[in-house]
Design an enzyme around this catalytic site. Sequence first.
Site, short mmCIF file in Angstrom:
data_model
loop_
_atom_site.label_atom_id
_atom_site.label_comp_id
_atom_site.label_asym_id
_atom_site.label_seq_id
_atom_site.Cartn_x
_atom_site.Cartn_y
_atom_site.Cartn_z
N ASN A 197 -10.86 0.35 -1.41
CA ASN A 197 -9.48 0.56 -1.67
C ASN A 197 -8.91 -0.56 -0.70
OD1 ASN A 197 -6.66 0.85 -1.93
ND2 ASN A 197 -7.04 2.99 -1.78
N GLU A 220 -13.24 -1.61 -7.08
CA GLU A 220 -12.06 -1.43 -6.48
C GLU A 220 -11.32 0.03 -7.09
OE1 GLU A 220 -9.28 -4.94 -6.43
OE2 GLU A 220 -7.68 -3.29 -7.50
N ALA A 279 -2.82 -2.86 0.19
CA ALA A 279 -1.79 -3.67 0.01
C ALA A 279 -2.53 -5.20 0.17
CB ALA A 279 -0.60 -3.92 1.25
N PRO A 298 -5.56 -1.25 4.91
CA PRO A 298 -4.36 -0.82 5.85
C PRO A 298 -3.38 0.43 5.12
CG PRO A 298 -3.95 -2.96 4.72
CD PRO A 298 -5.39 -2.60 4.68
N ASN A 299 -3.02 1.16 6.38
CA ASN A 299 -2.18 2.16 6.10
C ASN A 299 -2.91 3.54 5.35
OD1 ASN A 299 0.18 0.95 7.38
ND2 ASN A 299 0.16 -0.17 5.32
N TYR A 310 0.89 9.59 -2.51
CA TYR A 310 -0.43 9.48 -2.17
C TYR A 310 -1.17 10.69 -1.86
CZ TYR A 310 0.53 4.41 -1.87
OH TYR A 310 0.91 3.20 -1.77
N ARG A 362 3.75 0.87 -11.20
CA ARG A 362 4.57 0.86 -10.07
C ARG A 362 5.35 -0.59 -9.93
NH1 ARG A 362 1.51 2.58 -4.72
NH2 ARG A 362 3.65 2.80 -4.11
N HIS A 409 -7.98 2.60 -6.43
CA HIS A 409 -6.38 2.95 -5.88
C HIS A 409 -6.20 4.33 -6.27
CE1 HIS A 409 -5.72 -1.26 -4.88
NE2 HIS A 409 -6.28 -1.55 -6.25
N ARG A 411 1.70 9.64 4.91
CA ARG A 411 2.43 8.62 4.22
C ARG A 411 2.80 8.73 2.56
NH1 ARG A 411 -1.08 3.56 2.06
NH2 ARG A 411 0.68 2.19 1.48
#
Length: 144
Positions: free
Chosen positions: A74, A98, A77, A9-10, A22, A107, A100, A17
Amino acid sequence: MNLLILNGPNLNFLGIREPEIYGTQTLEDIEKQINHYATERGHNCTFFQSNSEGDLIDRIQQAHTDNIDGIIFNPAAYTHYSYAIHDAVKAIAVPTVEVHLSAINARESFRKESVVAPACIGQISGFGAAGYTLAVHALEENLV
Ligand code: DQA
């Protein structure tokens, strides 16, 4: 290898964004970069992005029947709370890395935990879009 590159998502909003976190590349830019890198190495890429947990799970399950050799994922969230995605990755015998873009350990505290990573062969975080190409290399190494 037949590779599936999954984004959650996103991530369709990359470029718009929070560019300070990012970056300014769009998802399409990043996918082109991955495709170029992987194709030069003789791999075949399929790309899929969804904002929906169920659609991501359906695509993960489909990897089982589609002869996918490796998944670069990825989960965005969903990383931090989707046990359903963890279970889907576990359910299929396809090595998954995975990825990111940001350094999730540096963070907010809720981002420090990944419930998906324990189902994966490894996690790459904090190297921006290069994380995806590093993941291609990680899957190559995993085959050896
Ligand atoms: C992300 C990190 C997640 O915490 C966040 O929810 C995202 C993007 C990353 O690529 O850095 O959507 O997965």
